[in-house]
Design an enzyme around this catalytic site. Sequence first.
Site, mmCIF file in Angstrom:
data_model
loop_
_atom_site.group_PDB
_atom_site.id
_atom_site.type_symbol
_atom_site.label_atom_id
_atom_site.label_comp_id
_atom_site.label_asym_id
_atom_site.label_seq_id
_atom_site.Cartn_x
_atom_site.Cartn_y
_atom_site.Cartn_z
ATOM 1 N N THR A 47 38.724 11.434 8.203
ATOM 2 C CA THR A 47 39.963 11.445 7.425
ATOM 3 C C THR A 47 39.989 10.352 6.364
ATOM 4 O O THR A 47 40.278 10.613 5.183
ATOM 5 C CB THR A 47 41.161 11.222 8.369
ATOM 6 O OG1 THR A 47 40.935 11.915 9.599
ATOM 7 C CG2 THR A 47 42.449 11.686 7.738
ATOM 8 N N THR A 48 39.698 9.128 6.786
ATOM 9 C CA THR A 48 39.775 7.983 5.879
ATOM 10 C C THR A 48 38.800 8.168 4.712
ATOM 11 O O THR A 48 39.140 7.908 3.550
ATOM 12 C CB THR A 48 39.423 6.689 6.657
ATOM 13 O OG1 THR A 48 40.190 6.664 7.865
ATOM 14 C CG2 THR A 48 39.725 5.459 5.840
ATOM 15 N N HIS A 109 47.172 15.917 10.227
ATOM 16 C CA HIS A 109 46.345 16.326 11.364
ATOM 17 C C HIS A 109 46.831 17.655 11.940
ATOM 18 O O HIS A 109 46.260 18.153 12.928
ATOM 19 C CB HIS A 109 46.414 15.281 12.483
ATOM 20 C CG HIS A 109 45.681 14.005 12.199
ATOM 21 N ND1 HIS A 109 44.450 13.966 11.599
ATOM 22 C CD2 HIS A 109 45.998 12.714 12.467
ATOM 23 C CE1 HIS A 109 44.059 12.697 11.503
ATOM 24 N NE2 HIS A 109 44.979 11.935 12.016
ATOM 25 N N ARG A 131 33.977 17.245 12.045
ATOM 26 C CA ARG A 131 32.870 16.419 12.545
ATOM 27 C C ARG A 131 32.438 16.975 13.891
ATOM 28 O O ARG A 131 33.267 17.541 14.616
ATOM 29 C CB ARG A 131 33.369 14.980 12.703
ATOM 30 C CG ARG A 131 32.292 13.972 13.012
ATOM 31 C CD ARG A 131 32.897 12.578 13.137
ATOM 32 N NE ARG A 131 31.855 11.565 13.199
ATOM 33 C CZ ARG A 131 32.083 10.289 13.460
ATOM 34 N NH1 ARG A 131 33.318 9.858 13.666
ATOM 35 N NH2 ARG A 131 31.083 9.433 13.512
ATOM 36 N N ARG A 263 34.225 1.714 12.240
ATOM 37 C CA ARG A 263 33.460 1.279 13.412
ATOM 38 C C ARG A 263 31.976 1.329 13.096
ATOM 39 O O ARG A 263 31.370 0.343 12.715
ATOM 40 C CB ARG A 263 33.830 2.144 14.629
ATOM 41 C CG ARG A 263 33.303 1.611 15.960
ATOM 42 C CD ARG A 263 33.645 2.541 17.120
ATOM 43 N NE ARG A 263 33.014 3.847 16.997
ATOM 44 C CZ ARG A 263 31.869 4.192 17.579
ATOM 45 N NH1 ARG A 263 31.225 3.327 18.328
ATOM 46 N NH2 ARG A 263 31.352 5.404 17.408
HETATM 47 S S1 PPS Z 1 41.821 8.706 11.453
HETATM 48 O O1 PPS Z 1 42.530 7.725 12.298
HETATM 49 O O2 PPS Z 1 41.924 10.067 12.018
HETATM 50 O O3 PPS Z 1 42.245 8.637 10.060
HETATM 51 O O4 PPS Z 1 40.275 8.294 11.549
HETATM 52 P P1 PPS Z 1 39.080 8.971 10.713
HETATM 53 O O5 PPS Z 1 38.969 8.287 9.407
HETATM 54 O O6 PPS Z 1 39.200 10.433 10.722
HETATM 55 O O7 PPS Z 1 37.817 8.637 11.615
HETATM 56 C C1 PPS Z 1 37.275 7.354 11.762
HETATM 57 C C2 PPS Z 1 35.769 7.541 11.837
HETATM 58 O O8 PPS Z 1 35.253 7.699 10.508
HETATM 59 C C3 PPS Z 1 34.387 6.613 10.202
HETATM 60 N N1 PPS Z 1 34.573 6.218 8.798
HETATM 61 C C4 PPS Z 1 33.769 6.597 7.784
HETATM 62 N N2 PPS Z 1 32.672 7.380 7.736
HETATM 63 C C5 PPS Z 1 32.077 7.539 6.538
HETATM 64 N N3 PPS Z 1 32.504 6.975 5.400
HETATM 65 C C6 PPS Z 1 33.590 6.169 5.379
HETATM 66 N N4 PPS Z 1 34.006 5.595 4.242
HETATM 67 C C7 PPS Z 1 34.275 5.974 6.615
HETATM 68 N N5 PPS Z 1 35.375 5.266 6.970
HETATM 69 C C8 PPS Z 1 35.541 5.422 8.283
HETATM 70 C C9 PPS Z 1 34.787 5.527 11.175
HETATM 71 O O9 PPS Z 1 33.788 4.568 11.331
HETATM 72 C C10 PPS Z 1 35.081 6.330 12.427
HETATM 73 O O10 PPS Z 1 33.905 6.843 13.061
HETATM 74 P P2 PPS Z 1 33.107 6.049 14.220
HETATM 75 O O11 PPS Z 1 32.067 7.005 14.734
HETATM 76 O O12 PPS Z 1 34.100 5.674 15.272
HETATM 77 O O13 PPS Z 1 32.480 4.863 13.562
#
Ligand code: PPS
Length: 301
Positions: A47-48, A109, A131, A263
């Site tokens: 999402t982010t 969501h 994902r 993370r």
């Molecule tokens: S939320 O709360 O639903 O908005 O969280 P969401 O962003 O969907 O999920 C967080 C996971 O995305 C990883 N993340 C990223 N991946 C790729 N690029 C960018 N810029 C990015 N930012 C956040 C984040 O590390 C979380 O995954 P995990 O596997 O826990 O590291």
Amino acid sequence: GWRTPHIYLFQDFWCQPREIQAILSFQRHFKARDLDIVLTTIPKSGTTWLKALAFAIANRRRFPVFEKTHPLLTSNPHDLVPFFEYKVYARNELPDLSSLPDPRIFGSHIPFHALPETIKNSGCKIVYICRNPFDTFVSQWIFLNKVKPKSLPDVSLEDAFEMFCNGAVGFGPFWAHMLGYWNASLEKPEKVMFLKYEDMKEDTPAHLKKLALFLGYPFTLEEEKAGVVKGLAELCSFEKMKELEVNKSGQSIMNFENKNLFRKAEVGDWVNHLSLSMEEQLSKVLEEKLGGSGLQFKIPP
Ligand code: PPS
């Protein structure tokens, strides 16, 4: 005692009671515009990242990608692209969204079937990022234990996994969530775009070009030559965003700290957490629930 989160089945998806008021308000009051962009996900599936990418793409005339004052360098994506259910409609008063400049970009969501008709019937675009459920589960479980009140004990991996496999997870079951958007994207590909986190990681620029075209802001050849696509990918990369001051401190979604949104961002990290029998169990769920749908995941090993 408290072992697992208290969530309830509401309109055929699971959510927390405190979310329901805002969801109902969003469903009743939102009026979509043709230039709106709605980004949808199940929690922890990118999402982010998608919010950052869509914001940077659609606003790059106003905010050039290489500008030192780009909003993404000082704001968390969840502040630039608010969730309908956690921010826009989460207050007591109804928001006035009419004066927001186009393109308005929102996140949600909520599953496809529960989106208001105004979103489905207007010309606005919906982008879904999906994902693989193995990594999504691990990311959700770790996040849950980080943000839960300190007074409550940790949720065990086993308890969280049982709930996930039974579908009892925020906005889930995850398979219904994915299939809702998957089928919508097959029926109306000009309206709903379905992206996969793993594919995006593998070749970010190629997917950014597709995304920009879909949203109506295609990259020009000149931009490509000037490195704008690559620059945009770097601006929104995990490595870049994780190190920004705003993302090391500060809060964007309710009372969660921004740092918990970043993370590892790896594909396949689940192997470090799930047992062999868990792998088998979840594979079976995927086969049962998604088999035959055409929706598949590239996950190592
Ligand atoms: S939320 O709360 O639903 O908005 O969280 P969401 O962003 O969907 O999920 C967080 C996971 O995305 C990883 N993340 C990223 N991946 C790729 N690029 C960018 N810029 C990015 N930012 C956040 C984040 O590390 C979380 O995954 P995990 O596997 O826990 O590291």
